[in-house]
Write a protein that holds these residues in place. Sequence first.
Motif, PDB file in Angstrom:
ATOM      1  N   UNK B  15       4.125   3.604   0.297  1.00 40.11           N
ATOM      2  CA  UNK B  15       4.585   4.287   1.513  1.00 40.11           C
ATOM      3  C   UNK B  15       6.089   4.580   1.496  1.00 40.11           C
ATOM      4  N   UNK B  16       6.824   4.060   0.512  1.00 39.77           N
ATOM      5  CA  UNK B  16       8.263   4.340   0.450  1.00 39.77           C
ATOM      6  C   UNK B  16       8.477   5.783  -0.006  1.00 39.77           C
ATOM      7  N   UNK B  17       9.566   6.446   0.466  1.00 36.40           N
ATOM      8  CA  UNK B  17       9.795   7.819   0.024  1.00 36.40           C
ATOM      9  C   UNK B  17       9.990   7.889  -1.497  1.00 36.40           C
ATOM     10  N   UNK B  18       9.536   8.979  -2.123  1.00 31.75           N
ATOM     11  CA  UNK B  18       9.636   9.058  -3.597  1.00 31.75           C
ATOM     12  C   UNK B  18      11.071   8.935  -4.109  1.00 31.75           C
ATOM     13  N   UNK B  19      12.067   9.453  -3.317  1.00 31.02           N
ATOM     14  CA  UNK B  19      13.472   9.376  -3.740  1.00 31.02           C
ATOM     15  C   UNK B  19      13.915   7.910  -3.835  1.00 31.02           C
ATOM     16  N   UNK B  20      13.476   7.107  -2.860  1.00 35.33           N
ATOM     17  CA  UNK B  20      13.867   5.696  -2.843  1.00 35.33           C
ATOM     18  C   UNK B  20      13.231   4.961  -4.012  1.00 35.33           C
ATOM     19  N   UNK B  21      11.962   5.266  -4.260  1.00 35.50           N
ATOM     20  CA  UNK B  21      11.264   4.618  -5.381  1.00 35.50           C
ATOM     21  C   UNK B  21      11.944   4.944  -6.707  1.00 35.50           C
ATOM     22  N   UNK B  22      12.360   6.215  -6.806  1.00 36.71           N
ATOM     23  CA  UNK B  22      13.030   6.669  -8.022  1.00 36.71           C
ATOM     24  C   UNK B  22      14.359   5.917  -8.203  1.00 36.71           C
ATOM     25  N   UNK B  23      15.064   5.705  -7.072  1.00 36.97           N
ATOM     26  CA  UNK B  23      16.354   5.005  -7.119  1.00 36.97           C
ATOM     27  C   UNK B  23      16.171   3.554  -7.548  1.00 36.97           C
ATOM     28  N   UNK B  24      15.116   2.914  -7.059  1.00 37.57           N
ATOM     29  CA  UNK B  24      14.857   1.515  -7.413  1.00 37.57           C
ATOM     30  C   UNK B  24      14.460   1.398  -8.886  1.00 37.57           C
ATOM     31  N   UNK B  25      13.583   2.313  -9.327  1.00 43.87           N
ATOM     32  CA  UNK B  25      13.091   2.232 -10.714  1.00 43.87           C
ATOM     33  C   UNK B  25      14.145   2.664 -11.724  1.00 43.87           C
ATOM     34  N   UNK B  26      14.959   3.645 -11.322  1.00 47.33           N
ATOM     35  CA  UNK B  26      15.799   4.305 -12.322  1.00 47.33           C
ATOM     36  C   UNK B  26      17.232   4.478 -11.827  1.00 47.33           C
ATOM     37  N   UNK B  27      17.670   3.593 -10.946  1.00 40.98           N
ATOM     38  CA  UNK B  27      18.994   3.743 -10.339  1.00 40.98           C
ATOM     39  C   UNK B  27      20.119   3.254 -11.230  1.00 40.98           C
ATOM     40  N   UNK B  28      21.379   3.471 -10.812  1.00 39.97           N
ATOM     41  CA  UNK B  28      22.520   3.112 -11.660  1.00 39.97           C
ATOM     42  C   UNK B  28      23.027   1.680 -11.479  1.00 39.97           C
ATOM     43  N   UNK B  29      22.424   0.919 -10.553  1.00 43.47           N
ATOM     44  CA  UNK B  29      23.010  -0.367 -10.202  1.00 43.47           C
ATOM     45  C   UNK B  29      22.888  -1.399 -11.320  1.00 43.47           C
ATOM     46  N   UNK B  30      24.027  -1.995 -11.645  1.00 42.44           N
ATOM     47  CA  UNK B  30      24.055  -3.066 -12.642  1.00 42.44           C
ATOM     48  C   UNK B  30      23.847  -2.619 -14.066  1.00 42.44           C
ATOM     49  N   UNK B  31      23.880  -1.320 -14.302  1.00 42.22           N
ATOM     50  CA  UNK B  31      23.590  -0.832 -15.656  1.00 42.22           C
ATOM     51  C   UNK B  31      24.812  -0.263 -16.368  1.00 42.22           C
ATOM     52  N   UNK B  32      25.928  -0.202 -15.667  1.00 48.52           N
ATOM     53  CA  UNK B  32      27.170   0.293 -16.254  1.00 48.52           C
ATOM     54  C   UNK B  32      27.037   1.706 -16.817  1.00 48.52           C
ATOM     55  N   UNK B  33      26.427   2.592 -16.055  1.00 50.63           N
ATOM     56  CA  UNK B  33      26.294   3.981 -16.482  1.00 50.63           C
ATOM     57  C   UNK B  33      27.611   4.730 -16.274  1.00 50.63           C
ATOM     58  N   UNK B  34      27.793   5.793 -17.009  1.00 47.33           N
ATOM     59  CA  UNK B  34      28.964   6.651 -16.838  1.00 47.33           C
ATOM     60  C   UNK B  34      28.537   8.099 -16.777  1.00 47.33           C
ATOM     61  N   UNK B  35      29.504   9.011 -16.850  1.00 43.40           N
ATOM     62  CA  UNK B  35      29.116  10.422 -16.735  1.00 43.40           C
ATOM     63  C   UNK B  35      28.345  10.918 -17.960  1.00 43.40           C
ATOM     64  N   UNK B  36      28.468  10.221 -19.096  1.00 46.16           N
ATOM     65  CA  UNK B  36      27.706  10.641 -20.273  1.00 46.16           C
ATOM     66  C   UNK B  36      26.206  10.448 -20.088  1.00 46.16           C
ATOM     67  N   UNK B  37      25.844   9.550 -19.172  1.00 47.59           N
ATOM     68  CA  UNK B  37      24.424   9.280 -18.928  1.00 47.59           C
ATOM     69  C   UNK B  37      23.838  10.151 -17.827  1.00 47.59           C
ATOM     70  N   UNK B  38      24.673  11.025 -17.240  1.00 46.46           N
ATOM     71  CA  UNK B  38      24.163  11.894 -16.173  1.00 46.46           C
ATOM     72  C   UNK B  38      22.982  12.713 -16.678  1.00 46.46           C
TER      73      UNK B  38
END
Lengths: 62, 284
Positions: B15-38
């Motif tokens: 029931x969660x919105x797809x955008x939120x699910x996408x953020x949880x599964x594939x978000x930038x938190x704790x992963x040390x991403x930068x602009x090269x990973x955009x």
Amino acid sequence: MYLSVRVDTEKCIGCKICITSCPEPNVFIFLPEQKLVEVNESRCKACGLCTTVCAKEALKIG
Amino acid sequence: MKTGMLKISPGFEEIMPPEYRELVDNGPYGKNYGINDLGSYKELLEEHPLCAGCGLALSLRLTLASLPMPEDTVIVGSTGCSALAFPQVALHNIHSLFGNQNAVASGLKRALKLRFPDKEKDVVVIAGDGATADIGLDMVMQSWLRREKITTIMLDNEAYANTGGQESGMSMQGAVLNMAPTGKKFPKLSLPEIAQTCGCAYVAAASPAKPKQLAKVVRRAILVAREIGPTYVQLYSPCPTNYKFNPKETVSLIKQREKEGLYQSKEYISQEAKAFLESMEVKK
């Protein structure tokens, strides 16, 4: 019919310059295996900024 | 912040919105991403209502993608075009009154220091030129003079774009805008010099035409602000709507202005900040 950017997959080399020049988030999705970009058409505002920075002329608004 | 806090409770995934699910599964938190990973992960921003070809949106997007610790960052914004995109930012953010952003950020930084003495919490001010260089200049300068450990990022679109196009302190001399039809009568304010004089440990001017440089200066500014003192970054972000150029020319206009010498990228690092940044680079 809305306008959106289209990718010519034969010309695209996956340099990602369009991704870092697009003001809209999550429009371009990078496919690492094919080394290509894919477009999320529903988010594109068709400003054409990516078409001017693409050196390979792989992007077109249409 | 614990990244586990973002997880969806079991049973509620569907029931969660797809955008939120996408953020949880594939978000930038704790992963040390930068602009090269955009492009390979979901960015911090969802959709936003800014104009097509907006230089400010591009600067904001690259700035958010180059934050060193998005999960422990609080962004303080102010009224203006930049604030239009803030409801879509997947970060802690505060909208302050017009011009008060640095005063709010100072208090917040001190409160976070007391509440979390052992943790790094970044407070980043992202505001337009009206809030930073005109209406809020008093608060901005006072926060620098007090040596508050915050980063101030100005998105310089050279106008009050959100209210129809009035001239701002950052507009070029002679600039003709919708609500300044006779052209601006006095020159552009040099805020990097003011920042340097007021004691900022790190001052930089960059633009989204060089994304890697932009990412580098934003990262450095945030790291220096953690340890040494206030930092300031100015990002030149032209506005196609009020300056009436074709939206696809935003990046080429920046390059042209740089060639003509009307915009220059600069970097000033204090001795203390230089030593700190060198020690960080050795650690890597």
